[in-house]
Design a protein around this motif. Structure first.
Motif, short mmCIF file in Angstrom:
data_model
loop_
_atom_site.label_atom_id
_atom_site.label_comp_id
_atom_site.label_asym_id
_atom_site.label_seq_id
_atom_site.Cartn_x
_atom_site.Cartn_y
_atom_site.Cartn_z
N GLY A 64 13.05 -66.05 34.06
CA GLY A 64 12.77 -65.28 35.50
C GLY A 64 11.44 -64.39 35.47
N ALA A 65 11.31 -63.09 35.67
CA ALA A 65 10.29 -62.42 35.62
C ALA A 65 9.82 -61.85 34.39
N VAL A 66 10.77 -62.15 33.38
CA VAL A 66 10.52 -61.65 31.88
C VAL A 66 9.87 -62.75 31.10
N HIS A 67 8.85 -62.31 30.38
CA HIS A 67 7.99 -63.38 29.41
C HIS A 67 8.83 -63.00 27.94
N ALA A 68 9.55 -63.76 27.37
CA ALA A 68 10.04 -63.59 26.15
C ALA A 68 9.33 -64.17 25.10
N PRO A 69 8.94 -63.64 23.97
CA PRO A 69 8.28 -64.00 22.89
C PRO A 69 8.86 -65.27 21.94
N ASN A 70 10.18 -65.07 22.06
CA ASN A 70 11.14 -66.00 21.30
C ASN A 70 12.24 -66.44 22.05
N ARG A 71 12.99 -67.40 21.43
CA ARG A 71 14.36 -67.84 22.29
C ARG A 71 15.60 -67.13 21.48
N ILE A 72 15.46 -66.25 20.73
CA ILE A 72 16.53 -65.45 20.15
C ILE A 72 16.94 -64.26 20.92
N LEU A 73 17.92 -64.40 21.76
CA LEU A 73 18.29 -63.14 22.53
C LEU A 73 19.60 -62.43 22.02
N MET A 74 19.59 -61.24 22.00
CA MET A 74 20.72 -60.33 21.70
C MET A 74 21.68 -60.31 22.71
N ASP A 126 25.67 -68.47 14.03
CA ASP A 126 25.40 -67.70 12.83
C ASP A 126 24.23 -68.26 12.04
N SER A 127 23.62 -69.14 12.45
CA SER A 127 22.47 -69.82 11.48
C SER A 127 21.20 -70.36 12.45
N ARG A 128 20.20 -70.48 11.48
CA ARG A 128 18.98 -71.01 12.44
C ARG A 128 19.14 -72.45 12.60
N ALA A 129 19.87 -73.15 11.69
CA ALA A 129 20.14 -74.83 12.05
C ALA A 129 21.05 -74.87 13.17
N LYS A 130 21.91 -74.16 13.02
CA LYS A 130 23.04 -74.45 14.30
C LYS A 130 22.46 -74.12 15.75
N ARG A 152 27.47 -61.04 16.89
CA ARG A 152 27.47 -60.30 15.79
C ARG A 152 26.49 -60.47 14.76
N ALA A 153 25.85 -61.50 14.74
CA ALA A 153 24.66 -61.68 13.67
C ALA A 153 23.43 -60.65 14.09
N PHE A 154 23.26 -60.37 15.36
CA PHE A 154 22.44 -59.20 15.83
C PHE A 154 22.99 -57.80 15.40
N GLU A 203 13.08 -62.41 12.45
CA GLU A 203 12.27 -62.32 11.18
C GLU A 203 13.18 -63.07 10.22
N ARG A 204 14.42 -62.86 10.00
CA ARG A 204 15.37 -63.37 9.07
C ARG A 204 15.56 -64.92 9.31
N LEU A 205 15.66 -65.40 10.52
CA LEU A 205 15.98 -66.56 10.87
C LEU A 205 14.46 -67.54 10.68
N ARG A 206 13.46 -66.74 10.82
CA ARG A 206 12.06 -67.54 10.65
C ARG A 206 12.01 -67.88 9.30
N ILE A 207 12.26 -67.03 8.41
CA ILE A 207 12.02 -67.30 7.02
C ILE A 207 13.22 -67.72 6.20
N ASP A 208 14.32 -67.96 6.98
CA ASP A 208 15.63 -68.36 6.41
C ASP A 208 16.01 -67.42 5.62
N ALA A 209 16.06 -66.25 5.64
CA ALA A 209 16.69 -65.09 4.72
C ALA A 209 18.04 -65.05 4.97
N PRO A 210 18.67 -64.42 4.02
CA PRO A 210 20.05 -64.38 4.27
C PRO A 210 20.57 -63.19 5.33
N LEU A 211 21.36 -63.10 5.99
CA LEU A 211 21.68 -62.03 7.00
C LEU A 211 22.55 -60.98 6.39
N ASN A 212 22.68 -59.85 6.89
CA ASN A 212 23.62 -58.99 6.45
C ASN A 212 25.11 -59.08 6.96
#
Length: 364
Positions: free
Chosen positions: A11-21, A296-300, A317-319, A327-336
């Motif tokens: 809509g009226a919001v420009h989001a810099p990525n497609r990862i929403l909370m 719960d993963s970048r691949a999915k 829950r990942a967020f 950033e964790r998803l971008r570099i495939d780092a483990p999640l908390n």
């Protein structure tokens, strides 16, 4: 095909990525549903999301029965939301308020009145109250004469959200709450123009959405639906017959985006045991379509984008446990790892103390 890290206009919001909370109830407000200072830190920590959708936020005392959840019906609530939205914006983020009326999923011990719903029905199990869990009560049917007042409540909360600095609002029409209680036929037993045929059961959703758009505009109005399977006792005998027309109607209204919650067999707030409707909804909804639940993963998540069904993914829950999730998803780092014992507790523990990537690395 786009990646999770490509920008998107919602809509009226420009989001810099497609990862929403995704919206996540956390119970850190006051007993009077007033936001607290710790909430500003919590949301600001997660400002790298393409868009934050706030925890479900009550439009009225009648509609908010979850202890210590926030509201948007008083001036005090608005004033205390402002530091939260300011903190998100100062951190470079964007945030929508999710507008919530729980319908029959409340208890009179919290709201001070009998619950309302589409019909005189009752949820099995127990409601959360300030004094512990209590058996759900049979709701009274919302009178036809009360619908204008309900629409006024949504409009008032929308104005308050904008005054509090939110970038837009999302109408919570999922998870067995009030609008979902009107949408689905095992909860909606009405014989007036809001019950019976599917076009009647989607009437309240349409009227609420139109009213919210009249205040916020199309580009700052979103909707969340849960189109598959039972959710907190609310279900439908033919989901396709009601949710496809609902999605087509929302598309015609030009909302900013539609979020679909489709939990798997082990999901919370209902379990999907029927084929997911999102591929069919994709064919009738022309705007951005956001998928939520079990990601719960970048691949999915990327697979959902690659399928052409989703335009963005809302992570829940990942967020919650990983504030720097993009950033964790971008570099495939483990999640908390999240701690379910502190999801709804009152203090900062399990809320603002999850480590960022560099902190986690140092701790390791």
């Amino acid at each position: 095909m786009p990646t999770l890290f490509d920008p998107i206009d919602l809509g009226a919001v420009h989001a810099p990525n497609r990862i929403l909370m995704a919206p996540l109830t956390r119970g850190r407000a006051t007993r009077e549903a007033v936001p607290t200072p710790v909430m500003a830190q919590y949301y600001a920590q997660r400002a790298s999301a393409g868009l934050i959708i706030s925890e479900a936020t009550g439009i009225s005392r009648e509609g908010l029965g979850w202890p210590y959840a926030p509201g948007l019906w008083t001036d005090e609530q608005v004033a205390h939301w402002r530091p939260v939205t300011d903190a998100v914006h100062e951190a470079g983020g964007r945030i929508f308020a999710q507008l919530w009326h729980m319908g029959r999923q409340v208890h009179s011990a919290v709201i001070g009145m009998r619950p309302v719903s589409s019909s005189a029905t009752r949820t099995e199990g127990q409601a959360h109250t300030f004094e512990g869990k209590k058996d759900f009560e049979t709701a009274r049917p919302l009178e036809r004469s009360e619908i204008p007042r309900l629409l006024d409540d949504y409009a008032h909360a929308t104005r308050n959200a904008l005054a509090a600095g939110f970038d837009g609002v999302q109408i919570h029409a999922a998870n067995g709450y009030l609008i979902d209680q009107f949408l689905r036929d095992n909860a909606n037993l009405r014989e007036d123009e809001y019950g019976g045929a599917a076009e009647n059961r989607i009437r309240l959703l349409r009227e609420v959405t139109e009213r919210v758009i009249s205040v916020a505009g199309q580009g700052r109005t979103a909707v969340r639906l849960s189109p598959n399977g039972e959710s907190q006792g609310v279900d439908d005998s033919d989901p396709e017959a009601v949710f496809l027309p609902a999605a087509r109607m929302l598309s015609d209204l030009g909302i900013a985006f539609l979020e679909l919650r489709e939990p798997g067999p082990d999901g919370s707030f209902g379990k999907t045991d029927v084929p997911k409707l999102s591929p069919r909804i994709r064919k009738v909804f022309d705007g951005p379509l956001v998928l939520n639940s079990d990601f719960d993963s970048r691949a999915k998540a990327q697979a959902a984008l690659d399928s052409g069904v989703a335009d963005a993914i809302a992570f829940g829950r990942a967020f919650l446990a990983t504030p720097d999730l993009p950033e964790r998803l971008r570099i495939d780092a483990p999640l908390n790892e999240g701690d379910s014992n502190t999801w709804y507790s009152r203090g900062p523990e399990g809320y603002i103390d999850y480590p960022m990537l560099d902190e986690a690395s140092r701790a390791g």
